[in-house]
Design an enzyme around this catalytic site. Sequence first.
Site, short mmCIF file in Angstrom:
data_model
loop_
_atom_site.label_atom_id
_atom_site.label_comp_id
_atom_site.label_asym_id
_atom_site.label_seq_id
_atom_site.Cartn_x
_atom_site.Cartn_y
_atom_site.Cartn_z
N ARG A 115 36.78 22.36 51.07
CA ARG A 115 35.90 21.63 51.98
C ARG A 115 35.87 22.27 53.37
O ARG A 115 35.10 21.85 54.23
CB ARG A 115 36.37 20.18 52.11
CG ARG A 115 36.44 19.44 50.80
CD ARG A 115 36.96 18.04 51.03
NE ARG A 115 36.01 17.25 51.79
CZ ARG A 115 35.04 16.54 51.26
NH1 ARG A 115 34.89 16.52 49.95
NH2 ARG A 115 34.22 15.85 52.01
N GLU B 237 26.39 35.52 48.41
CA GLU B 237 27.34 34.52 48.87
C GLU B 237 28.79 35.03 48.80
O GLU B 237 29.57 34.80 49.72
CB GLU B 237 27.18 33.26 48.00
CG GLU B 237 28.11 32.13 48.36
CD GLU B 237 27.86 30.89 47.50
OE1 GLU B 237 26.95 30.90 46.67
OE2 GLU B 237 28.61 29.92 47.67
N GLU C 189 18.87 32.42 41.74
CA GLU C 189 20.27 32.00 41.66
C GLU C 189 21.20 33.22 41.61
O GLU C 189 22.23 33.26 42.27
CB GLU C 189 20.46 31.11 40.42
CG GLU C 189 21.88 30.65 40.18
CD GLU C 189 22.48 29.78 41.27
OE1 GLU C 189 21.78 29.47 42.25
OE2 GLU C 189 23.67 29.45 41.16
#
Length: 607
Positions: A27, A487, A480
């Site tokens: 997170r 990424e 994608e």
Amino acid sequence: MCGIVGFVGKRACADILVDALKKLEYRGYDSAGIAVFENDIIKTVKAKGKIGEGLSVKLKDEPELHAVCGIGHTRWATHGEPSDVNSHPIGNGRISIVHNGIIENYRDIKNFLIGKGYVFESETDTETVAKLLDYYYSGDPVEAIEKAVSIIEGAYALGIIFRNHKNRIYAVRKDSPLIVGKGNGESFIASDVTAILEYTREYYCLERGEIAMLDQEGIHFTDLHGEAIEKELLTAEWDVESAQKGGYEHFMLKEIHEQPDAIRNTISPRVKNGLPDFSECGLTADKISSYKHIFIVGCGSAMHAGMVGKYLIEALARTPVIVDIASEFRYRDPLVAEGDLAVIVSQSGETADTLEALKLSKAKGADTLAVVNVVGSSIAREADMVIYTNAGPEISVCSTKAYAVQTAFMYLLAFEIAYVRGTINEIRCRELVKGLLDVPGKIGECLEDMSVYQFVASKIFSADSLLYIGRGLDNALSMEGSLKLKEISYIHSEAYAAGELKHGTISLIEDGTPVIAVMTQTALKEKMISNVRTVKSRGAKVIMICRSSENVDTDCADYKVGLPDAEDIFLPLIATVAMQLIAYYTAVQRGCDVDKPRNLAKSVTVE
Ligand code: F6R
């Protein structure tokens, strides 16, 4: 963003807090810290950097901590750079807090508090909440919390400790997730249940307007006025093992390998007697035939799954579909209205823009269907109907199995809409469902030999930039594939509809530019080959992803990644795995931190 935890029990808690925080690093991992009741003070240890590099190192230099109660935080910076001083917990010796979310009116609160003589040290919005609580605190924590939350605007999940209330944690939330875990003689708070699975599987979901108070006697819930409330105790289905790496080098690789099971778990419960069945979530045939428009909204990979959904629904059901990026949708006054279906796609179920897109669609009168992985998440709770994708926890920041199950669900949804609307008959629908149920086995075949993906990675890992091209469903898949690669490997890449290249982008091709061409659709094959030859003749190094049986000439492609045979419509879902593994091994060969790419966090709970 950010992960928060808290523990109260009878054993030393520092290691428990750090251990739980490590499970929440997905997170955010800019800094981390803990605050515990040590003797009669609140002792805080916090540091910039990932837990292993900052907080854990600092804790080793500290005298042993005996505290049995404390709170912890792992941060993804929003207000103020990653630094020791901006790290949480934040407080003043009297009060200490950990916060996940964004306080929108923090400037007003800060000015108000400065007027009252408070001095601020950090650049965070969180410090305004800590000081506001301090301002309102005159002995009764619930009263202080009630007053503070009546002022603060935005999203928050807060863990709070007061020095005068030793070994007690208070928690409150709005729009950011928070669960309260019930162990054996000990209690927890956490942003996500995976953080505490090692200690307990029983938990409560804290709702807006509720306060949890945890002490050594147990857990007490009240409303904001201190009135006791009863809550339902839930049991997490996920086990500790599934939240760990299970022998793989990275969570991403483990999660890629989990895809066959994940897809089975998504699809099988929604197939009855060989046909799609969404009655469980309330998406009845009557509703499906009545919708005027279908919107699919999400961010990143979730939106890409929606793109596949658009191609499928339009092709099979002859029904127009609008796919949108949630952050665009919510601010463009979309034409969604009563009588429409808004399909809201999100792995975490907490993505702020997607949640707002959902609320907007609801407010405009549309039926909302959430396609969500995390049970009990905000999007799941807010939507009219929910499909849980049952992929299990996805820890790697880079989404793989969540994308695969969202996409697999789009197939089933397209079959159902087409069947209900009569654009395919029962025989064809059964055939398609069977084809979809066969996909996990075919993906399993793609996972048998990693050498082809490693080989391709060795050919592209030193590139500065590359292109993905495809047509139709392959174009949606290319988007994608390109996102995965950039990424985690930090190589610039772009996905382009193959036929559109000649309108400008082809000028990027120079000698040796890698181009990953996806060619799974027979009807588009000749067109695709001609697009590929065009880039090849301009110096591109072409990697073709297509059926193993496809004869690819060397003047067309330099390397081939073969896929098992299947009906055209299913190949893009199967080819997803090849795309993910090429990105994965490229990132590994470049020495990148695959599971925690720079500047990112798993759950984007801010705009
Ligand atoms: C990419 C990725 C992101 C997410 C996006 C939406 O690998 O993981 O693009 O897909 O942030 O997240 P969810 O699905 O949680 O709403």
